[in-house]
Design a protein around this motif. Structure first.
Motif, mmCIF file in Angstrom:
data_model
loop_
_atom_site.group_PDB
_atom_site.id
_atom_site.type_symbol
_atom_site.label_atom_id
_atom_site.label_comp_id
_atom_site.label_asym_id
_atom_site.label_seq_id
_atom_site.Cartn_x
_atom_site.Cartn_y
_atom_site.Cartn_z
ATOM 1 N N LEU A 269 -48.496 -39.938 -36.204
ATOM 2 C CA LEU A 269 -47.756 -38.479 -36.249
ATOM 3 C C LEU A 269 -45.635 -39.150 -36.069
ATOM 4 O O LEU A 269 -45.023 -39.393 -36.746
ATOM 5 C CB LEU A 269 -47.002 -37.058 -36.246
ATOM 6 C CG LEU A 269 -48.944 -36.461 -35.879
ATOM 7 C CD1 LEU A 269 -48.569 -35.239 -35.545
ATOM 8 C CD2 LEU A 269 -48.818 -36.274 -37.764
ATOM 9 N N TYR B 262 -44.163 -26.924 -47.027
ATOM 10 C CA TYR B 262 -44.197 -26.676 -45.055
ATOM 11 C C TYR B 262 -43.096 -26.014 -44.998
ATOM 12 O O TYR B 262 -43.444 -24.885 -43.565
ATOM 13 C CB TYR B 262 -45.024 -28.481 -44.534
ATOM 14 C CG TYR B 262 -44.716 -27.972 -43.044
ATOM 15 C CD1 TYR B 262 -45.596 -26.959 -42.360
ATOM 16 C CD2 TYR B 262 -43.970 -28.707 -42.459
ATOM 17 C CE1 TYR B 262 -45.725 -27.095 -40.887
ATOM 18 C CE2 TYR B 262 -44.119 -28.821 -41.039
ATOM 19 C CZ TYR B 262 -44.919 -27.911 -40.327
ATOM 20 O OH TYR B 262 -44.862 -27.367 -38.695
ATOM 21 N N TYR C 252 -43.031 -35.082 -35.362
ATOM 22 C CA TYR C 252 -43.731 -33.581 -35.975
ATOM 23 C C TYR C 252 -44.076 -33.119 -37.767
ATOM 24 O O TYR C 252 -45.001 -33.425 -38.181
ATOM 25 C CB TYR C 252 -44.230 -32.126 -34.862
ATOM 26 C CG TYR C 252 -44.884 -31.863 -35.678
ATOM 27 C CD1 TYR C 252 -46.448 -31.975 -34.316
ATOM 28 C CD2 TYR C 252 -44.869 -30.697 -36.117
ATOM 29 C CE1 TYR C 252 -47.717 -31.016 -35.036
ATOM 30 C CE2 TYR C 252 -45.945 -29.653 -36.164
ATOM 31 C CZ TYR C 252 -47.369 -29.709 -35.726
ATOM 32 O OH TYR C 252 -48.068 -29.003 -36.167
ATOM 33 N N LYS D 175 -46.419 -34.209 -40.319
ATOM 34 C CA LYS D 175 -47.238 -33.525 -41.066
ATOM 35 C C LYS D 175 -47.197 -33.905 -42.416
ATOM 36 O O LYS D 175 -48.028 -33.854 -43.368
ATOM 37 C CB LYS D 175 -46.885 -32.119 -40.417
ATOM 38 C CG LYS D 175 -47.650 -32.084 -39.407
ATOM 39 C CD LYS D 175 -47.552 -31.052 -38.363
ATOM 40 C CE LYS D 175 -48.951 -29.642 -39.574
ATOM 41 N NZ LYS D 175 -50.300 -30.282 -39.361
ATOM 42 N N CYS E 259 -46.046 -26.333 -31.946
ATOM 43 C CA CYS E 259 -46.784 -27.597 -32.996
ATOM 44 C C CYS E 259 -47.373 -27.986 -32.593
ATOM 45 O O CYS E 259 -48.122 -29.035 -32.039
ATOM 46 C CB CYS E 259 -45.301 -28.777 -32.483
ATOM 47 S SG CYS E 259 -43.535 -29.061 -32.534
ATOM 48 N N ASN F 298 -53.894 -31.742 -34.874
ATOM 49 C CA ASN F 298 -55.106 -31.072 -35.544
ATOM 50 C C ASN F 298 -56.076 -31.944 -35.037
ATOM 51 O O ASN F 298 -56.708 -33.230 -35.815
ATOM 52 C CB ASN F 298 -54.533 -31.891 -37.050
ATOM 53 C CG ASN F 298 -55.625 -31.194 -38.018
ATOM 54 O OD1 ASN F 298 -57.068 -30.272 -37.575
ATOM 55 N ND2 ASN F 298 -56.102 -32.137 -38.905
#
Length: 634
Positions: free
Chosen positions: A164, A184, A210, A214, A242, A245
């Motif tokens: 990321l 987002y 972050y 994303k 945060c 995944n």
């Protein structure tokens, strides 16, 4: 009772055990059978069946014909030593390690071995305090848990965090990235929901790396969006997580150790993971801190199959710094390759594999550049011991917080009474524990690589205070004091005693006042044990007292000479004494054996009757040969 555990043993070690069983152990068993020692034991349990499955059970019959059954995992040491099997020449112990008499060599017997070694090196004691078991136990549990259960999750979280960050720093400014950023964050802003935040110099800020990773937005797009929506103030009021995944696979206390892993905790977890790997390696190998920090990737290769298909044990090959000198006798700061490798058990192998996944190939396992994620100092090489000491204290604080979160109060790591854990105490702590376990000297010789294992045991495993051998000495003397007091009272009441040492005991009772009102310290205990004239030991299982004299003792020939081995009492020993109480107990037990024999099939019933006859003969002999306090003792 300690919980049962599974141990994995290399095939080479099994071969060594089989060689011992077929040679010296077989000789000791046969010798004991010829001497009739097993028939003279006061208690024996003959195993008739062993069940298999998840909870194997032992079925047995004792000398009295009483049948019993116990789960193997629940049998304490004392009862395991009573288990026998019917061999080709009669009963033989199931206990693996036997002394030269063919009797079980109990773990506590090693204390005398190490006590003797300690006395040889009075002035060279290693004064480094070992870690208290109450501290080391849970610390090792958490370190192994990090390595075995959480490592995959932490490494995956760190890899995702790095991905990321890399994406956030390299994303170009595109319409698609801007649209994704709005998609987002707009719902979070409009819904007054928590926003992804990260600590920044004591404050809370938008987690830009972050968010950029994303959403695929560029740094400039995120900066502009933040200014337009006043996210600095919004994040300060509504800081949010945060979540990464990744799939969490590690478990603790019957459930996942985390619901999700967070972007902000990945670096801290990596720091703790490296610390945990160091703790496991430092404690379970006996390496010095410098030796652990000198290990490189590939130091512990997986063993290969030999021509017979057997797999050897894992070995760690490192560098020796303590005794490394050149041809001129000058110390080599870079060290030399260690001639004798360390043997690595499974937890250590797992711990080595973790930093091998954290550092580049060929680098030091605890390479400063790879482990110092905050880049707090310049330079190369491994982490410094002082830095690791700080990391260990931080790891303990983290582990205690996790223990509280998961309701594991029994796994809380308490402060060590002698101060911070540091890095120098693991080696001594391992020696402290090995020296009080079976095969302690052998383990020290293998793990530490020293030739004179007895002196190594003293140098790394003896203590000037608080040692287990001192506690045993004190408790032994206290028991002897009670025995002497009871014997004195019986003699003064007119009771008789018999046996080869009877006259010596009558003289010894006269000096029993040395115990009266005395505070028994470790020092006084050692002095009293050294005074053979006053030490009288009770052995109710064998129906005797023992006035121990080293020169006449038959109970052991394994080098333990300070005190008798009461579980190996040998009939005919010159130290034996019997009292009227013993004679009464002999007859009572003989009556019990006869009653049980009447309800027991042959050949066990024959053995019970024979045993009863021997006990009555011993009682009759006592009556015929006893002397009293009123009779001359010389």
């Amino acid at each position: 009772m300690k919980k049962a555990r599974t141990f994995y043993v290399a095939s080479e070690a099994i071969g060594d055990v089989e060689a011992y069983v077929d040679s010296s152990r077989a000789w000791a068993v046969r010798h004991a059978q010829r001497q009739g020692l097993y028939e003279q034991l006061p208690e024996m349990r003959l195993v008739t069946k062993v069940t298999r499955g998840l909870n194997p059970a032992i079925h047995w019959v004792d000398r009295d014909g009483v049948a019993g059954k116990d789960l193997l995992s629940r049998l304490p040491i004392a009862e395991r030593a009573l288990l026998f099997t019917e061999g080709p020449h009669g009963p033989e112990p199931l206990w693996l390690r036997l002394n030269e008499q063919g009797l079980p060599f109990h773990p506590h017997s090693w204390n005398g071995v190490f006590r003797t070694a300690n006395q040889r090196c009075n002035g060279g004691e290693n004064t480094t305090e070992p870690l208290a078991a109450e501290t080391m136990g849970p610390l090792l549990v958490w370190a192994m848990r990090m390595v075995d259960d959480f490592a995959d999750d932490i490494l995956a979280a760190w890899a995702e965090t790095q991905r990321l960050k890399a994406a956030a720093c390299s994303n170009p400014s595109t319409p698609a990235g801007k649209a994704a950023l709005h998609a987002y964050l707009d719902p979070l802003i409009n819904g007054m929901a928590p926003l992804p935040a990260t600590p920044n110099q004591g404050r809370v800020a938008l987690a830009r790396h972050y968010v950029g990773g994303k959403a695929g937005a560029s740094e400039s797009q995120i900066r502009t969006f933040s200014e337009q929506n006043d996210l600095k103030a919004a994040v300060g009021g509504r800081p949010g997580p945060c979540p990464l995944n990744i799939l969490v696979t590690g478990w603790i206390a019957g459930g996942p150790w985390r619901e999700v892993l967070d972007f902000n905790e990945a670096a801290g977890l990596m720091r703790h993971l490296g610390t945990a790997a160091f703790v496991v390696c430092a404690y379970l190998t006996g390496m010095s801190p410098g030796e652990v920090l000198g290990l490189r990737t590939g130091c512990c290769p997986d063993p290969k199959h030999d021509e017979h298909g057997n797999v050897g044990r894992h070995l760690i090959r490192g560098r020796d710094y303590k005794n490394s000198v050149d041809e001129h006798g000058n110390h080599r700061s870079a060290g030399t390759e260690r001639e004798v490798p360390w043997v690595a058990i499974t937890p250590v192998v797992n711990a080595v594999r973790v930093p091998e996944r954290m550092v580049p190939e060929g680098c030091l396992l605890f390479d400063h550049d790879a482990h110092d994620l905050r880049k707090s100092r310049p330079g190369t090489g491994s982490l410094k011991p002082i830095s690791l000491g700080t990391r260990i204290e931080a790891f303990i604080a983290w582990a205690n917080a996790e223990a509280t979160t998961h309701g594991l109060s029994d796994q809380f790591v308490p402060p060590d009474p002698h101060g911070p854990v540091g890095t120098q105490r693991f080696r001594r702590s391992l020696a402290w524990h090995i020296a009080r376990r079976p095969n302690g000297l052998v383990a020290l010789a293998i793990q530490y690589g020293h030739l004179r294992s007895t002196f190594v045991s003293d140098g790394y495993a003896s203590r000037s205070r608080g040692g287990i051998h001192e506690l045993i000495d004190v408790e032994t003397v206290r028991a002897v004091a009670d025995t002497v007091a009871d014997l004195r009272d019986g003699l003064q009441a007119g009771e008789g005693i018999s046996g080869p040492a009877a006259r010596r005991v009558i003289k010894a009772v006269a000096s029993a006042t040395v115990f009266a009102g005395a505070t028994i310290t470790a020092l006084t205990a050692r002095r009293l044990i050294a005074n053979e004239d006053v030490m009288i030991y009770d052995n109710p299982q064998a129906f005797v007292l023992c006035h121990y004299k080293r020169a006449q003792a038959l109970c052991h020939r394994d080098g333990v000479k300070d005190t008798p081995s009461l579980d190996h009492c040998v009939p005919g020993c010159g130290n034996i004494v019997r009292t009227d109480r013993h004679a009464t107990d002999l007859r009572d037990h003989a009556d019990v054996l006869d009653k049980r024999a009447a309800h027991t099939p042959q050949p066990i019933s024959d053995r019970l009757h024979a045993r009863a006859g021997k006990l009555r003969a011993l009682a009759d002999n006592h009556n015929h040969s006893q002397i009293t306090l009123q009779e001359p003792s010389a």
